[in-house]
Motif scaffolding. Structure first.
Motif, PDB file in Angstrom:
ATOM      1  N   ASP A   2       0.828  -1.209   0.000  1.00  0.00           N
ATOM      2  CA  ASP A   2       0.000   0.000   0.000  1.00  0.00           C
ATOM      3  C   ASP A   2       0.860   1.256   0.000  1.00  0.00           C
ATOM      4  OD1 ASP A   2      -2.313  -1.480  -0.026  1.00  0.00           O
ATOM      5  OD2 ASP A   2      -2.652  -1.365   2.144  1.00  0.00           O
ATOM      6  N   PHE A   3       1.989   1.199   0.693  1.00  0.00           N
ATOM      7  CA  PHE A   3       2.886   2.362   0.715  1.00  0.00           C
ATOM      8  C   PHE A   3       3.434   2.640  -0.682  1.00  0.00           C
ATOM      9  CE2 PHE A   3       7.208   4.109   1.127  1.00  0.00           C
ATOM     10  CZ  PHE A   3       6.916   5.309   1.781  1.00  0.00           C
ATOM     11  N   PHE A   4       3.894   1.606  -1.378  1.00  0.00           N
ATOM     12  CA  PHE A   4       4.409   1.793  -2.737  1.00  0.00           C
ATOM     13  C   PHE A   4       3.302   2.261  -3.675  1.00  0.00           C
ATOM     14  CE2 PHE A   4       7.957  -1.168  -1.526  1.00  0.00           C
ATOM     15  CZ  PHE A   4       8.987  -0.287  -1.800  1.00  0.00           C
ATOM     16  N   ASP A   5       2.148   1.571  -3.616  1.00  0.00           N
ATOM     17  CA  ASP A   5       1.069   1.852  -4.558  1.00  0.00           C
ATOM     18  C   ASP A   5       0.458   3.232  -4.360  1.00  0.00           C
ATOM     19  OD1 ASP A   5       1.439  -0.698  -5.487  1.00  0.00           O
ATOM     20  OD2 ASP A   5      -0.250  -1.559  -4.385  1.00  0.00           O
ATOM     21  N   ARG A   6       0.305   3.635  -3.097  1.00  0.00           N
ATOM     22  CA  ARG A   6      -0.489   4.823  -2.794  1.00  0.00           C
ATOM     23  C   ARG A   6       0.342   5.995  -2.307  1.00  0.00           C
ATOM     24  NH1 ARG A   6      -5.114   1.074   0.240  1.00  0.00           N
ATOM     25  NH2 ARG A   6      -5.549  -0.186  -1.630  1.00  0.00           N
ATOM     26  N   SER A   7       1.193   5.777  -1.302  1.00  0.00           N
ATOM     27  CA  SER A   7       1.961   6.899  -0.759  1.00  0.00           C
ATOM     28  C   SER A   7       3.059   7.352  -1.714  1.00  0.00           C
ATOM     29  CB  SER A   7       2.578   6.512   0.595  1.00  0.00           C
ATOM     30  OG  SER A   7       1.571   6.242   1.541  1.00  0.00           O
ATOM     31  N   VAL A   8       3.789   6.393  -2.305  1.00  0.00           N
ATOM     32  CA  VAL A   8       4.837   6.752  -3.262  1.00  0.00           C
ATOM     33  C   VAL A   8       4.226   7.276  -4.549  1.00  0.00           C
ATOM     34  CG1 VAL A   8       6.788   5.862  -4.616  1.00  0.00           C
ATOM     35  CG2 VAL A   8       6.461   5.129  -2.249  1.00  0.00           C
ATOM     36  N   GLY A   9       3.027   6.777  -4.860  1.00  0.00           N
ATOM     37  CA  GLY A   9       2.302   7.314  -6.012  1.00  0.00           C
ATOM     38  C   GLY A   9       2.629   6.666  -7.342  1.00  0.00           C
ATOM     39  N   VAL A  10       3.176   5.448  -7.324  1.00  0.00           N
ATOM     40  CA  VAL A  10       3.502   4.780  -8.589  1.00  0.00           C
ATOM     41  C   VAL A  10       2.338   3.965  -9.120  1.00  0.00           C
ATOM     42  CG1 VAL A  10       5.968   4.717  -8.094  1.00  0.00           C
ATOM     43  CG2 VAL A  10       4.508   2.823  -7.345  1.00  0.00           C
ATOM     44  N   GLY A  11       1.243   3.897  -8.360  1.00  0.00           N
ATOM     45  CA  GLY A  11       0.088   3.132  -8.802  1.00  0.00           C
ATOM     46  C   GLY A  11       0.301   1.637  -8.663  1.00  0.00           C
ATOM     47  N   TYR A  12      -0.765   0.882  -8.941  1.00  0.00           N
ATOM     48  CA  TYR A  12      -0.673  -0.568  -8.790  1.00  0.00           C
ATOM     49  C   TYR A  12       0.329  -1.213  -9.760  1.00  0.00           C
ATOM     50  CZ  TYR A  12      -4.871  -0.019  -5.933  1.00  0.00           C
ATOM     51  OH  TYR A  12      -5.767   0.360  -4.972  1.00  0.00           O
ATOM     52  N   PRO A  13       0.352  -0.839 -11.046  1.00  0.00           N
ATOM     53  CA  PRO A  13       1.344  -1.463 -11.942  1.00  0.00           C
ATOM     54  C   PRO A  13       2.775  -1.146 -11.518  1.00  0.00           C
ATOM     55  CG  PRO A  13      -0.398  -0.401 -13.205  1.00  0.00           C
ATOM     56  CD  PRO A  13      -0.573   0.037 -11.794  1.00  0.00           C
ATOM     57  N   GLY A  14       3.041   0.104 -11.140  1.00  0.00           N
ATOM     58  CA  GLY A  14       4.388   0.482 -10.718  1.00  0.00           C
ATOM     59  C   GLY A  14       4.804  -0.208  -9.437  1.00  0.00           C
ATOM     60  N   GLY A  15       3.887  -0.258  -8.471  1.00  0.00           N
ATOM     61  CA  GLY A  15       4.196  -0.935  -7.213  1.00  0.00           C
ATOM     62  C   GLY A  15       4.460  -2.414  -7.427  1.00  0.00           C
ATOM     63  N   THR A  16       3.648  -3.047  -8.282  1.00  0.00           N
ATOM     64  CA  THR A  16       3.853  -4.468  -8.580  1.00  0.00           C
ATOM     65  C   THR A  16       5.216  -4.696  -9.221  1.00  0.00           C
ATOM     66  OG1 THR A  16       1.467  -4.807  -8.875  1.00  0.00           O
ATOM     67  CG2 THR A  16       2.948  -6.451  -9.844  1.00  0.00           C
ATOM     68  N   ALA A  17       5.613  -3.814 -10.141  1.00  0.00           N
ATOM     69  CA  ALA A  17       6.903  -3.956 -10.818  1.00  0.00           C
ATOM     70  C   ALA A  17       8.064  -3.807  -9.835  1.00  0.00           C
ATOM     71  CB  ALA A  17       7.026  -2.926 -11.940  1.00  0.00           C
ATOM     72  N   ILE A  18       7.975  -2.837  -8.934  1.00  0.00           N
ATOM     73  CA  ILE A  18       9.043  -2.623  -7.958  1.00  0.00           C
ATOM     74  C   ILE A  18       9.196  -3.826  -7.045  1.00  0.00           C
ATOM     75  CG2 ILE A  18       9.718  -1.258  -5.932  1.00  0.00           C
ATOM     76  CD1 ILE A  18       8.429   1.170  -7.321  1.00  0.00           C
ATOM     77  N   ILE A  19       8.066  -4.326  -6.553  1.00  0.00           N
ATOM     78  CA  ILE A  19       8.110  -5.444  -5.606  1.00  0.00           C
ATOM     79  C   ILE A  19       8.546  -6.730  -6.305  1.00  0.00           C
ATOM     80  CG2 ILE A  19       6.772  -6.792  -3.961  1.00  0.00           C
ATOM     81  CD1 ILE A  19       4.944  -4.182  -3.813  1.00  0.00           C
ATOM     82  N   ALA A  20       8.114  -6.918  -7.552  1.00  0.00           N
ATOM     83  CA  ALA A  20       8.554  -8.098  -8.301  1.00  0.00           C
ATOM     84  C   ALA A  20      10.071  -8.071  -8.487  1.00  0.00           C
ATOM     85  CB  ALA A  20       7.858  -8.145  -9.659  1.00  0.00           C
ATOM     86  N   ALA A  21      10.621  -6.879  -8.719  1.00  0.00           N
ATOM     87  CA  ALA A  21      12.075  -6.757  -8.863  1.00  0.00           C
ATOM     88  C   ALA A  21      12.777  -7.087  -7.548  1.00  0.00           C
ATOM     89  CB  ALA A  21      12.436  -5.342  -9.318  1.00  0.00           C
ATOM     90  N   LEU A  22      12.211  -6.660  -6.423  1.00  0.00           N
ATOM     91  CA  LEU A  22      12.787  -6.978  -5.121  1.00  0.00           C
ATOM     92  C   LEU A  22      12.758  -8.480  -4.848  1.00  0.00           C
ATOM     93  CD1 LEU A  22      11.277  -4.069  -2.969  1.00  0.00           C
ATOM     94  CD2 LEU A  22      13.670  -4.336  -3.658  1.00  0.00           C
TER      95      LEU A  22
END
Length: 262
Positions: free
Chosen positions: A94-114
């Motif tokens: 939720d922090f990546f998707d909403r607070s950082v503001g990258v949205g669901y696709p961006g948050g999913t991509a960041i976490i998948a990379a991690l």
């Protein structure tokens, strides 16, 4: 993936749970609890995603430290740590998707990379990412960090498919649950009907059980306007916690062994 066993000769079992039907039932319940519990802290208590992440991160580190120090497999401690990864995974996603503001696709991509980086580092250092190889403190830390990123990715995937904002697909909670349930059925068929890597199938299933739990959790506590049942997050979390405890008590619990399939 290399499934080579790296246990020492004197070690018959790892300090993680064996993969059984009871394991997967408890896992789905724990992931659903992570969704409702994480949302209760960040939304109902209005602490926000960053504070919620800090709280659950401290709990996660403390429980993993206890896991590493333990001399043998303790079911209650193991499942408490799993629940900690699900709540922390919820607030992190939720922090990546909403607070950082990258949205669901961006948050999913960041976490998948991690998650990919965690698996790569684990395999590079230990030579395997099989749960049968977890017989050293270093391997345990790799295991739990990978579990955490798996849970976080699952949360992001569930939000991406179900949500209709922040770049979400807008499929709704029921349809998303059916999609991820169907994907898990495919993995089960591959497990029983093929000779594909059990380690690869395990991690794929572990990731996909999280969005299934996330969509179920959202279905329980989201408003009627959002397609949910609008149940109290606190009471839903308490009910799910009781169910997880019953799973741990009623289903046979044992440590993963060298001759297990996963």
């Amino acid at each position: 993936m290399n499934d080579t066993l790296r246990q020492s000769p004197s070690t018959a079992s790892a300090k993680v749970a064996a993969v059984t039907l009871g394991f997967w039932i408890a896992k789905v319940a724990a992931t659903t609890l992570g969704e409702t519990g994480g949302d209760w802290v960040t939304m109902s208590l209005n602490l926000g995603y960053l504070v919620g992440t800090g709280i659950f991160a401290a709990i996660f580190v403390a429980l993993v430290w206890l896991q590493v120090r333990a001399a043998r497999f303790h079911p209650a401690l193991y499942w408490a740590t799993i629940v900690a990864t699900t709540t922390l995974g919820t607030t992190m996603a939720d922090f990546f998707d909403r607070s950082v503001g990258v949205g669901y696709p961006g948050g999913t991509a960041i976490i998948a990379a991690l998650l990919a980086a965690s698996l790569f580092a684990w395999h590079r250092v230990e030579g395997t990412v099989s749960i049968r190889s977890i017989d050293t403190p270093r391997a345990e830390w790799f295991y739990w960090v990978t579990i955490l990123f798996s849970q976080t990715l699952g949360t992001a995937l569930g939000d991406w498919t179900a949500g209709d904002d922040r770049g979400g697909m807008g499929l709704g909670y029921e349809h998303s649950a059916l999609i991820f349930g169907g994907a898990l059925a495919v993995i089960a068929a591959l497990w029983f009907g093929t000779r594909l890597s059990r380690t690869a199938l395990f991690w794929a299933a572990f990731v996909l059980t999280r969005p299934l739990g996330a969509t179920l959790g959202d279905f329980l506590d989201k408003t009627h306007a959002q397609g949910g049942l609008e149940l109290s997050r606190l009471w839903a979390s308490i009910a799910l916690l009781v169910f997880v405890v019953l799973c741990v008590v009623l289903f046979p619990q044992r440590a993963a062994r060298a001759d297990d399939a996963a």
